[in-house]
Structure formats: structure tokens, C-alpha cells
Design a protein around this motif. Structure first.
Motif, PDB file in Angstrom:
ATOM      1  N   GLN A  23       6.562   6.477  -1.821  1.00  0.00           N
ATOM      2  CA  GLN A  23       7.392   7.501  -1.198  1.00  0.00           C
ATOM      3  C   GLN A  23       7.843   8.584  -2.189  1.00  0.00           C
ATOM      4  O   GLN A  23       8.101   9.725  -1.802  1.00  0.00           O
ATOM      5  CB  GLN A  23       8.618   6.878  -0.532  1.00  0.00           C
ATOM      6  CG  GLN A  23       9.613   6.236  -1.481  1.00  0.00           C
ATOM      7  CD  GLN A  23      10.867   5.751  -0.767  1.00  0.00           C
ATOM      8  OE1 GLN A  23      11.011   5.934   0.455  1.00  0.00           O
ATOM      9  NE2 GLN A  23      11.782   5.152  -1.508  1.00  0.00           N
TER      10      GLN A  23
ATOM     11  N   TYR B 120       0.464   2.686  -1.335  1.00  0.00           N
ATOM     12  CA  TYR B 120       1.322   1.521  -1.117  1.00  0.00           C
ATOM     13  C   TYR B 120       2.646   1.749  -1.833  1.00  0.00           C
ATOM     14  O   TYR B 120       2.699   1.829  -3.057  1.00  0.00           O
ATOM     15  CB  TYR B 120       0.659   0.244  -1.629  1.00  0.00           C
ATOM     16  CG  TYR B 120       1.559  -0.975  -1.517  1.00  0.00           C
ATOM     17  CD1 TYR B 120       1.973  -1.429  -0.265  1.00  0.00           C
ATOM     18  CD2 TYR B 120       1.998  -1.640  -2.647  1.00  0.00           C
ATOM     19  CE1 TYR B 120       2.822  -2.523  -0.158  1.00  0.00           C
ATOM     20  CE2 TYR B 120       2.828  -2.741  -2.546  1.00  0.00           C
ATOM     21  CZ  TYR B 120       3.245  -3.181  -1.294  1.00  0.00           C
ATOM     22  OH  TYR B 120       4.080  -4.261  -1.189  1.00  0.00           O
TER      23      TYR B 120
ATOM     24  N   ASP C 284       3.843  10.065   8.717  1.00  0.00           N
ATOM     25  CA  ASP C 284       3.990  10.383  10.144  1.00  0.00           C
ATOM     26  C   ASP C 284       4.402  11.837  10.376  1.00  0.00           C
ATOM     27  O   ASP C 284       4.150  12.387  11.455  1.00  0.00           O
ATOM     28  CB  ASP C 284       5.026   9.464  10.788  1.00  0.00           C
ATOM     29  CG  ASP C 284       4.511   8.042  10.963  1.00  0.00           C
ATOM     30  OD1 ASP C 284       3.281   7.844  10.916  1.00  0.00           O
ATOM     31  OD2 ASP C 284       5.338   7.123  11.133  1.00  0.00           O
TER      32      ASP C 284
ATOM     33  N   ASP D  30      -2.335   3.885   4.426  1.00  0.00           N
ATOM     34  CA  ASP D  30      -1.081   3.222   4.068  1.00  0.00           C
ATOM     35  C   ASP D  30      -1.302   1.717   4.145  1.00  0.00           C
ATOM     36  O   ASP D  30      -1.489   1.156   5.228  1.00  0.00           O
ATOM     37  CB  ASP D  30       0.023   3.659   5.036  1.00  0.00           C
ATOM     38  CG  ASP D  30       1.343   2.954   4.773  1.00  0.00           C
ATOM     39  OD1 ASP D  30       1.476   2.309   3.717  1.00  0.00           O
ATOM     40  OD2 ASP D  30       2.237   3.041   5.635  1.00  0.00           O
TER      41      ASP D  30
ATOM     42  N   CYS E 158       0.294  -0.973   4.320  1.00  0.00           N
ATOM     43  CA  CYS E 158       1.479  -1.715   4.759  1.00  0.00           C
ATOM     44  C   CYS E 158       2.649  -1.514   3.807  1.00  0.00           C
ATOM     45  O   CYS E 158       3.264  -2.485   3.327  1.00  0.00           O
ATOM     46  CB  CYS E 158       1.171  -3.203   4.924  1.00  0.00           C
ATOM     47  SG  CYS E 158       2.418  -4.111   5.883  1.00  0.00           S
ATOM     48  N   SER E 159       2.976  -0.244   3.536  1.00  0.00           N
ATOM     49  CA  SER E 159       4.115   0.069   2.678  1.00  0.00           C
ATOM     50  C   SER E 159       5.417  -0.422   3.297  1.00  0.00           C
ATOM     51  O   SER E 159       5.576  -0.439   4.522  1.00  0.00           O
ATOM     52  CB  SER E 159       4.205   1.578   2.446  1.00  0.00           C
ATOM     53  OG  SER E 159       3.083   2.049   1.723  1.00  0.00           O
TER      54      SER E 159
ATOM     55  N   THR F 139      -4.502   9.777   8.991  1.00  0.00           N
ATOM     56  CA  THR F 139      -3.643   8.718   8.469  1.00  0.00           C
ATOM     57  C   THR F 139      -3.993   7.396   9.129  1.00  0.00           C
ATOM     58  O   THR F 139      -4.028   7.294  10.357  1.00  0.00           O
ATOM     59  CB  THR F 139      -2.157   9.044   8.717  1.00  0.00           C
ATOM     60  OG1 THR F 139      -1.836  10.285   8.086  1.00  0.00           O
ATOM     61  CG2 THR F 139      -1.268   7.952   8.139  1.00  0.00           C
TER      62      THR F 139
ATOM     63  N   ARG G  49      -3.373   2.954   8.880  1.00  0.00           N
ATOM     64  CA  ARG G  49      -2.355   2.015   8.411  1.00  0.00           C
ATOM     65  C   ARG G  49      -2.836   0.583   8.554  1.00  0.00           C
ATOM     66  O   ARG G  49      -3.365   0.183   9.597  1.00  0.00           O
ATOM     67  CB  ARG G  49      -1.060   2.218   9.205  1.00  0.00           C
ATOM     68  CG  ARG G  49       0.143   1.459   8.664  1.00  0.00           C
ATOM     69  CD  ARG G  49       1.431   2.065   9.213  1.00  0.00           C
ATOM     70  NE  ARG G  49       1.610   3.419   8.709  1.00  0.00           N
ATOM     71  CZ  ARG G  49       1.987   4.460   9.451  1.00  0.00           C
ATOM     72  NH1 ARG G  49       2.217   4.296  10.752  1.00  0.00           N
ATOM     73  NH2 ARG G  49       2.135   5.643   8.918  1.00  0.00           N
TER      74      ARG G  49
ATOM     75  N   THR H 118       7.113   5.449   2.768  1.00  0.00           N
ATOM     76  CA  THR H 118       5.792   6.097   2.764  1.00  0.00           C
ATOM     77  C   THR H 118       5.307   6.381   4.183  1.00  0.00           C
ATOM     78  O   THR H 118       4.812   7.481   4.473  1.00  0.00           O
ATOM     79  CB  THR H 118       4.769   5.216   2.027  1.00  0.00           C
ATOM     80  OG1 THR H 118       5.174   5.057   0.664  1.00  0.00           O
ATOM     81  CG2 THR H 118       3.383   5.837   2.068  1.00  0.00           C
ATOM     82  N   ALA H 119       5.439   5.417   5.080  1.00  0.00           N
ATOM     83  CA  ALA H 119       4.927   5.588   6.450  1.00  0.00           C
ATOM     84  C   ALA H 119       5.604   6.760   7.156  1.00  0.00           C
ATOM     85  O   ALA H 119       4.949   7.536   7.865  1.00  0.00           O
ATOM     86  CB  ALA H 119       5.110   4.302   7.246  1.00  0.00           C
TER      87      ALA H 119
END
Length: 237
Positions: free
Chosen positions: A22, A19, A57, A45, A47-48, A66, A68, A52-53
């Protein structure tokens, strides 16, 4: 590192909640995948809202899964999601901030591979490994929570709150995880102790970070941990 009596083989699923990490998540993933023991890395993840997402990706390694969350739910919820997707023989929890060193997976796996343990905790307070020196009251709180947990579980752990918990996959996937936040630690300890699982501890190193560097756990989580110790250790006996 202690000598391992087994040749390294990919037998480990690593579950990594993330979370707003990054600054560290790419390095954490690289360190995890460098271990010869890792068959699978499941990154959840939660819900960063930072980058980070996008970092996740961009990962192409086929060992990485991964997932989310659409809304932020907490570390326990992320672990519940990740553990359900684990597929290797053993499962270890790895934070995305590199406070814990993936090069020490061999230590955690030794009692499991020997057939001596069902659960192995990596203790920051046993074994004489190196530690970054940080918050006095955090260490006091950790020891108090561990003592309270031991009193209701009849275990003699030195570090119940450690991130590094390693399990037989079939065992951890048989446990219903109810806590969404940091209450996961006392919950899972109490439930596994009640199941009769064989616990081991090994000493690990620890490179803790400050709040300025992104540490998230606070005093409210300590209060919730006490509630969870009572809930799962006493009320559900």
C-alpha cells in the motif's frame, strides 16, 4: 538512456505482482502508465491484508487489469496469473515497490524490437548505472546463484535474479510456470535457455529497499533458488 531506434508505441504488457504494497503501489502504477511503451498493466493482488486492494479498486485507467488471489500464493503464482492475461507483443515483470525504474523500458525493449533477442534481462551489475548501496551478503548470494544458474544453463548472465525480465509474449506464454514463490527466476531462466531462446542483458539502475521498508525476500528463498537451479537446470535435461 541509450538512444532508441524506434518511435515509442504501446507494445508492452507490464505484469505487476503485489502483496501488502500500500505504501508504494499507487506510485508504481503511475510510473508504469507514464511510459509511452505501455499498452497494458496487469496487477495481481496476492491476497494483500493491508490497503493494497482498496488502492487497486480505485484505479479507472482502462489500460489496467486488476486480478486478485483468494489466498496468498507467492510471487511466482502471481506472475503465472498475470502473464496468462497479458495481451501486448512483449511482457515485462515490474515489482510494485519501485526498486526498478519504468522509465528504462526502452532499454529493455531495444533488442526485442530490433529482432535480436527473445528475452532481455535488466542487469543491476552491468552498464554502470546508479544503485542504492545496501546489503553485502545479498549481493554475494545473488552472484553465487547467478553463477550456479549459468553453470547449468551455459549462459553468461550477470544478474539471473533481476526482476526486470522482458519476453516476447508468445514465448513466455508457452512456458509452464510451476514455482509459486521466488523460484520463478531460476525456473524461467533454465526453461527458456533449454528452449534455445536468444538472451540479451542491458544495464539498469536499482533503488533497493531495506527490510524495514518492506523487502520480502530472505535466505530461505535463496535456498529454494538453489533447489530450483538443480531441478530445472540439471534434473530435467
Amino acid at each position: 538512456m541509450i538512444p532508441l531506434h524506434h518511435d515509442p508505441r504501446p507494445c508492452l504488457s507490464v505484469v505487476m505482482p503485489a502483496y501488502n504494497e500500500q505504501a508504494t503501489v499507487a506510485d508504481a502504477i503511475e510510473a508504469v502508465l507514464a511510459s509511452p511503451w505501455v499498452a497494458q498493466l496487469v496487477v495481481v493482488d496476492d491476497c494483500s491484508t493491508d490497503g493494497t486492494a482498496a488502492i487497486l479498486d480505485a484505479i479507472t485507467d482502462e489500460r489496467v487489469t486488476t486480478l486478485r488471489h483468494g489466498v496468498n500464493q507467492g510471487k511466482g503464482a502471481a506472475l503465472r496469473t498475470g502473464i496468462a492475461h497479458a495481451s501486448a507483443d512483449f511482457v515485462v515483470i515490474q515489482d510494485a515497490d519501485l526498486e526498478y525504474d519504468p522509465s528504462e523500458y526502452a532499454k529493455l525493449l531495444q533488442p526485442l524490437l530490433d529482432g535480436s533477442a527473445d528475452v532481455v534481462y535488466g542487469s543491476r551489475f552491468a552498464g554502470g548505472e546508479s544503485h542504492r548501496v545496501l546489503y553485502f551478503w545479498h549481493s554475494v548470494g545473488n552472484k553465487m546463484l547467478t553463477l550456479a544458474s549459468n553453470m547449468v544453463t551455459n549462459l553468461n548472465l550477470t544478474d539471473m535474479e533481476t526482476c526486470y525480465k522482458t519476453f516476447r509474449r508468445d514465448l513466455i506464454q508457452s512456458v509452464v510456470i510451476e514455482e509459486d514463490r521466488f523460484g520463478f527466476e531460476p525456473e524461467i531462466t533454465a526453461k527458456l535457455a533449454r528452449s534455445g531462446a536468444r538472451f540479451y542483458e542491458v544495464g539498469i539502475s536499482y533503488d533497493g529497499r531495506t527490510y524495514e521498508e518492506g523487502k520480502k525476500i530472505g535466505w530461505r528463498d535463496g535456498v529454494q533458488a538453489i533447489v530450483c537451479i538443480a531441478r530445472y537446470g540439471l534434473l530435467r535435461r
